[in-house]
Structures are given as C-alpha cells and as structure tokens.
Design a protein around this motif. Sequence first.
Motif, PDB file in Angstrom:
ATOM      1  N   GLY A  92       0.742  -1.126  -0.077  1.00 41.43           N
ATOM      2  CA  GLY A  92      -0.019   0.009   0.075  1.00 41.43           C
ATOM      3  C   GLY A  92       0.693   1.003  -0.135  1.00 41.43           C
ATOM      4  N   TRP A  93       2.012   1.231  -0.108  1.00 40.51           N
ATOM      5  CA  TRP A  93       3.018   2.253  -0.295  1.00 40.51           C
ATOM      6  C   TRP A  93       2.911   2.750  -1.754  1.00 40.51           C
ATOM      7  CZ3 TRP A  93       7.158   3.932   3.229  1.00 40.51           C
ATOM      8  CH2 TRP A  93       6.944   3.426   4.547  1.00 40.51           C
ATOM      9  N   ARG A  94       3.447   4.323  -2.033  1.00 38.26           N
ATOM     10  CA  ARG A  94       3.759   4.667  -3.272  1.00 38.26           C
ATOM     11  C   ARG A  94       5.112   4.506  -3.288  1.00 38.26           C
ATOM     12  NH1 ARG A  94       0.357   8.653  -5.481  1.00 38.26           N
ATOM     13  NH2 ARG A  94      -0.431   9.153  -3.375  1.00 38.26           N
ATOM     14  N   ALA A  95       5.534   3.776  -4.353  1.00 40.43           N
ATOM     15  CA  ALA A  95       6.999   3.630  -4.623  1.00 40.43           C
ATOM     16  C   ALA A  95       7.724   4.046  -5.899  1.00 40.43           C
ATOM     17  CB  ALA A  95       7.162   2.111  -5.016  1.00 40.43           C
ATOM     18  N   VAL A  96       8.738   4.792  -5.712  1.00 40.28           N
ATOM     19  CA  VAL A  96       9.342   5.495  -6.891  1.00 40.28           C
ATOM     20  C   VAL A  96      10.847   5.144  -7.007  1.00 40.28           C
ATOM     21  CG1 VAL A  96       9.503   7.717  -5.612  1.00 40.28           C
ATOM     22  CG2 VAL A  96       9.713   7.882  -7.990  1.00 40.28           C
ATOM     23  N   LEU A  97      11.599   5.008  -8.152  1.00 41.01           N
ATOM     24  CA  LEU A  97      12.754   4.736  -8.325  1.00 41.01           C
ATOM     25  C   LEU A  97      13.446   6.238  -9.092  1.00 41.01           C
ATOM     26  CD1 LEU A  97      15.063   1.955  -8.934  1.00 41.01           C
ATOM     27  CD2 LEU A  97      14.963   3.861 -10.652  1.00 41.01           C
ATOM     28  N   MET A  98      14.503   6.760  -8.444  1.00 41.79           N
ATOM     29  CA  MET A  98      15.129   7.708  -9.219  1.00 41.79           C
ATOM     30  C   MET A  98      16.283   7.409  -9.805  1.00 41.79           C
ATOM     31  SD  MET A  98      17.124  11.186  -7.818  1.00 41.79           S
ATOM     32  CE  MET A  98      18.766  10.739  -7.990  1.00 41.79           C
ATOM     33  N   HIS A  99      16.282   7.329 -11.162  1.00 41.53           N
ATOM     34  CA  HIS A  99      17.497   6.881 -11.756  1.00 41.53           C
ATOM     35  C   HIS A  99      18.518   8.032 -11.772  1.00 41.53           C
ATOM     36  CE1 HIS A  99      14.444   4.540 -14.021  1.00 41.53           C
ATOM     37  NE2 HIS A  99      15.587   3.558 -14.094  1.00 41.53           N
ATOM     38  N   PHE A 100      19.659   7.612 -11.521  1.00 42.05           N
ATOM     39  CA  PHE A 100      20.801   8.730 -11.373  1.00 42.05           C
ATOM     40  C   PHE A 100      20.933   9.257 -12.847  1.00 42.05           C
ATOM     41  CE2 PHE A 100      22.134   6.318  -7.730  1.00 42.05           C
ATOM     42  CZ  PHE A 100      21.788   7.347  -6.647  1.00 42.05           C
ATOM     43  N   ARG A 101      21.574  10.328 -13.041  1.00 45.39           N
ATOM     44  CA  ARG A 101      21.678  10.855 -14.533  1.00 45.39           C
ATOM     45  C   ARG A 101      22.415  10.099 -15.420  1.00 45.39           C
ATOM     46  NH1 ARG A 101      23.295  17.164 -14.111  1.00 45.39           N
ATOM     47  NH2 ARG A 101      22.468  17.575 -11.864  1.00 45.39           N
ATOM     48  N   GLY A 102      21.704   9.750 -16.669  1.00 43.77           N
ATOM     49  CA  GLY A 102      21.882   8.940 -17.670  1.00 43.77           C
ATOM     50  C   GLY A 102      21.856   7.430 -17.406  1.00 43.77           C
ATOM     51  N   CYS A 103      21.189   6.971 -16.326  1.00 42.71           N
ATOM     52  CA  CYS A 103      21.006   5.665 -16.203  1.00 42.71           C
ATOM     53  C   CYS A 103      19.437   5.155 -16.596  1.00 42.71           C
ATOM     54  CB  CYS A 103      21.173   5.432 -14.571  1.00 42.71           C
ATOM     55  SG  CYS A 103      22.971   5.481 -14.238  1.00 42.71           S
ATOM     56  N   GLY A 104      18.636   6.021 -16.787  1.00 42.10           N
ATOM     57  CA  GLY A 104      17.079   5.899 -17.439  1.00 42.10           C
ATOM     58  C   GLY A 104      17.367   5.378 -18.709  1.00 42.10           C
ATOM     59  N   ARG A 105      16.321   5.584 -19.714  1.00 40.30           N
ATOM     60  CA  ARG A 105      16.187   5.488 -21.074  1.00 40.30           C
ATOM     61  C   ARG A 105      16.677   6.710 -21.749  1.00 40.30           C
ATOM     62  NH1 ARG A 105      11.096   2.004 -20.267  1.00 40.30           N
ATOM     63  NH2 ARG A 105      11.652  -0.083 -19.644  1.00 40.30           N
ATOM     64  N   VAL A 106      16.470   7.664 -20.848  1.00 40.15           N
ATOM     65  CA  VAL A 106      16.817   9.136 -21.654  1.00 40.15           C
ATOM     66  C   VAL A 106      18.153   9.480 -21.269  1.00 40.15           C
ATOM     67  CG1 VAL A 106      16.107  11.572 -21.637  1.00 40.15           C
ATOM     68  CG2 VAL A 106      14.255   9.820 -21.577  1.00 40.15           C
ATOM     69  N   PRO A 107      19.086   9.815 -22.221  1.00 41.15           N
ATOM     70  CA  PRO A 107      20.414  10.234 -21.783  1.00 41.15           C
ATOM     71  C   PRO A 107      20.403  11.853 -21.085  1.00 41.15           C
ATOM     72  CG  PRO A 107      20.168   9.228 -24.087  1.00 41.15           C
ATOM     73  CD  PRO A 107      18.929   9.536 -23.681  1.00 41.15           C
ATOM     74  N   ASN A 108      21.073  11.567 -20.332  1.00 40.86           N
ATOM     75  CA  ASN A 108      21.271  13.083 -19.559  1.00 40.86           C
ATOM     76  C   ASN A 108      21.853  14.099 -20.460  1.00 40.86           C
ATOM     77  OD1 ASN A 108      23.881  11.476 -19.046  1.00 40.86           O
ATOM     78  ND2 ASN A 108      24.597  13.243 -17.815  1.00 40.86           N
ATOM     79  N   ARG A 109      21.675  15.296 -20.493  1.00 44.28           N
ATOM     80  CA  ARG A 109      21.815  16.455 -21.207  1.00 44.28           C
ATOM     81  C   ARG A 109      23.160  16.689 -21.132  1.00 44.28           C
ATOM     82  NH1 ARG A 109      16.355  19.579 -19.634  1.00 44.28           N
ATOM     83  NH2 ARG A 109      14.953  18.164 -20.760  1.00 44.28           N
ATOM     84  N   GLY A 110      23.695  17.074 -19.798  1.00 48.57           N
ATOM     85  CA  GLY A 110      25.036  17.430 -19.732  1.00 48.57           C
ATOM     86  C   GLY A 110      26.100  16.537 -19.719  1.00 48.57           C
ATOM     87  N   LEU A 111      27.393  16.764 -19.594  1.00 47.18           N
ATOM     88  CA  LEU A 111      28.625  16.149 -19.423  1.00 47.18           C
ATOM     89  C   LEU A 111      28.772  15.463 -17.895  1.00 47.18           C
ATOM     90  CD1 LEU A 111      31.001  14.883 -21.046  1.00 47.18           C
ATOM     91  CD2 LEU A 111      32.185  17.067 -20.082  1.00 47.18           C
ATOM     92  N   ARG A 112      28.284  16.376 -17.134  1.00 47.22           N
ATOM     93  CA  ARG A 112      28.089  15.943 -15.616  1.00 47.22           C
ATOM     94  C   ARG A 112      27.478  14.580 -15.538  1.00 47.22           C
ATOM     95  NH1 ARG A 112      25.526  19.061 -10.946  1.00 47.22           N
ATOM     96  NH2 ARG A 112      25.243  17.626  -9.436  1.00 47.22           N
ATOM     97  N   SER A 113      27.961  13.515 -14.979  1.00 50.25           N
ATOM     98  CA  SER A 113      27.051  12.340 -14.620  1.00 50.25           C
ATOM     99  C   SER A 113      26.588  12.158 -13.146  1.00 50.25           C
ATOM    100  CB  SER A 113      27.975  11.197 -15.034  1.00 50.25           C
ATOM    101  OG  SER A 113      27.468  10.032 -15.127  1.00 50.25           O
ATOM    102  N   TYR A 114      27.011  11.140 -12.498  1.00 46.90           N
ATOM    103  CA  TYR A 114      26.605  10.700 -10.993  1.00 46.90           C
ATOM    104  C   TYR A 114      27.977  10.173 -10.613  1.00 46.90           C
ATOM    105  CZ  TYR A 114      25.760   5.787 -12.108  1.00 46.90           C
ATOM    106  OH  TYR A 114      25.949   4.391 -12.759  1.00 46.90           O
ATOM    107  N   HIS A 115      27.874  10.003  -9.322  1.00 48.41           N
ATOM    108  CA  HIS A 115      28.930   9.135  -8.749  1.00 48.41           C
ATOM    109  C   HIS A 115      28.428   8.923  -7.237  1.00 48.41           C
ATOM    110  CE1 HIS A 115      30.380  12.715  -6.252  1.00 48.41           C
ATOM    111  NE2 HIS A 115      30.384  13.464  -7.487  1.00 48.41           N
ATOM    112  N   ALA A 116      29.380   8.215  -6.384  1.00 50.06           N
ATOM    113  CA  ALA A 116      29.094   7.518  -5.149  1.00 50.06           C
ATOM    114  C   ALA A 116      28.736   8.565  -4.122  1.00 50.06           C
ATOM    115  CB  ALA A 116      29.949   6.579  -4.878  1.00 50.06           C
ATOM    116  N   GLY A 117      29.276   9.807  -4.560  1.00 48.67           N
ATOM    117  CA  GLY A 117      29.142  10.892  -3.491  1.00 48.67           C
ATOM    118  C   GLY A 117      28.383  12.042  -3.848  1.00 48.67           C
TER     119      GLY A 117
END
Length: 345
Positions: A92-117
């Motif tokens: 009965g929870w609402r569940a949402v996953l956040m893809h880090f930049r570039g990890c979904g189906r849509v490429p991220n726009r910028g050069l900056r990506s994501y990292h562990a920090g």
Amino acid sequence: MSGMTHKAGFRAPRGLANPHIQTLLPLLLPRSKLHVETELLTLPDNDVVELSWAQPSHPDARAPIMVLFHGLEGSIDSPYARTLMRTATDMGWRAVLMHFRGCGRVPNRGLRSYHAGETADAYWMLSQLTRRYPNALKVAVGVSLGANVLLKLAAEQGGDGLDLAGAIAISPPLDLAASADAINIGFARYYQRHILKSMKHKMMRHVEDGRLSRINRQQLKALDTFWAFDNEITAPLHGFGSATDYYQRASSGLMLHRIELPTLILHAADDPLMPINLLDRLPVPSRSVRIEMAEHGGHVGFIEYRQGLLRPWLATRVAQQLESWRNVPGRKPQTRLLGRNQPQD
C-alpha cells in the motif's frame, strides 16, 4: 566496532552460500512483475533525472512513499529494484525509483554524470516529493552505490534536514577505495568488467561529440579498472583531484557517526566488494544507525529458501522495516528503528 553489529536474520541455503553465487542468483530468478510510469524531473542545472513510479499508484496523497536509489549502472530493470518496488506497492505504499543521471532510458543532457558521493540530485528529488506530498511519511532505500549516496546525504543533512522517517542502506560500499581494490581481485573482476563496459559506452558518446576532449576513444577503451576510470573520468568531471581524492571525500563509512536519521544498514560479511573486517577500521556509528550483518549473502544477494522456493530475503526484511516505521503516528520515529532495544548478538 564489530561488537556493535547485529546478526542479520538471513541464512544462506546449503550449497548456495558462496558469495558469487549469492550475488548472481538474483539475475537468474524470475523477475517481479512491475508496471511503471516514467516522469522526467528537471534539475536546477536544467539536466534531467528519470523517475519510475510503480503502478497502480496509491490514490491517497497521504499514502506512505518508498524512494529507491539504485546501484552503479543500475535501473528500474535491476532485479532488486523490481522486487523492492513491487514489495512496497503490495503493502500500500507509493513507490518511486530515481535513476541517477543517464541511467534511465533518456540520456542526460550535460557532461556531468553521477558518482557515489553525489547527493545534490537526490536531495532535490526528495524536496520535490515534499512539495507534492507534504503529509506522506517517506522512507528512502539505497542499494550499493545508491546506499552510499543515501548514507552520505543523511550524514550531511542532520536530524531534520530530510523529510524522511528513516533510511535503509543495502550493501553500501562504505570505503570506496577498499571496494575498488576488492573488485579488482579474482572473480570479482567479472563485475568490474561488466559495469565498466556500460560506463565507458555512455562516456564514448561525449568523446565522439567532442564535449569530452581530454581523452580519445582508444584511451577510454583502455581504462580497465575502476581506479583508472575514476582517476581519468569521474574525478576531473566532478571536481576531484584524483580517484584517491574522490574515494576519500565520497565514502559514507567515515560519516556514520554523524547520522541522526533512523538508519538500517544491511550487509554480508562475505560481500566480494567489501574487504573482510572493514567495519573495524571505520568510526563507531551513531546511535541512530543499526547495522545487521549476515555471515553470507554476497553483494545485494541474500537469496534464501522459503516455502520450497528461492526467494529474496531483502524483500522480507525491507517490508518489516517499512511496516515498523509506518506505524509511528505523526512524528519521525526516532526510537522505532526495528530491533533498536533488542540485545546485541
């Protein structure tokens, strides 16, 4: 610090205790059925992250929300993501996953990506949830790299800095340098090779369009360890002096003593991405942090026999914790971390 950990309730089935078997088993089991709706969330710098909302979504705006942060190069298609999202939805929870930049189906726009920090995008996303659902209890779950991000975010924000009732961190790489070493040994190099292939593929796009000009195609292809990739790509792209500097500043293990949010960390002593006895080398965590350590389980594995079938123990344990926090009326559950008052094992 080892005396402060609690014994996890996971028991590996006979013959399936090997850490690499546990790590790979989730890939072989049937996938949880999950329907999702995709949303593109614009970030302050005009890049985007892709949100996956489990469907059907709960109609009540006050329904509790589970936010999931995935692991390195993970996505909504990762087995653990589908399992945990389906588990929360069934409760009965609402569940949402956040893809880090570039990890979904849509490429991220910028050069900056994501990292562990990188915690800014996660913080922004949580703030947007607060605007939309101000009266909903919220719990965040992080897996592997996502768990490190979540722990670091909790340490940075203090007790009231996040609109969260609690956090669950699954197999976090608490010491990134030690994990980068561990994944370069023996069979673990298989994981390194597989993940690096995905990371290099994404960066190749920027090399070819000229935006990543400090490295050419052949140099990128030649990066064959996390240390090399992070030194040449991750660190300079995100303002770190080197891979060593990045690992030092981004590792959540050095910050566990600063966490005030009720936090559960689930780990396996045989995690192939974490050196044995790593916890003994880290600062003592705060009283808000409960660490449950299983003897076996591998990295985000924890597959057990239940009712004659192989099933993910993580789904059971996360469901228990969500239910515990859900039952705290009208306040952040500062004293309701499941098992907080139980004697230590």
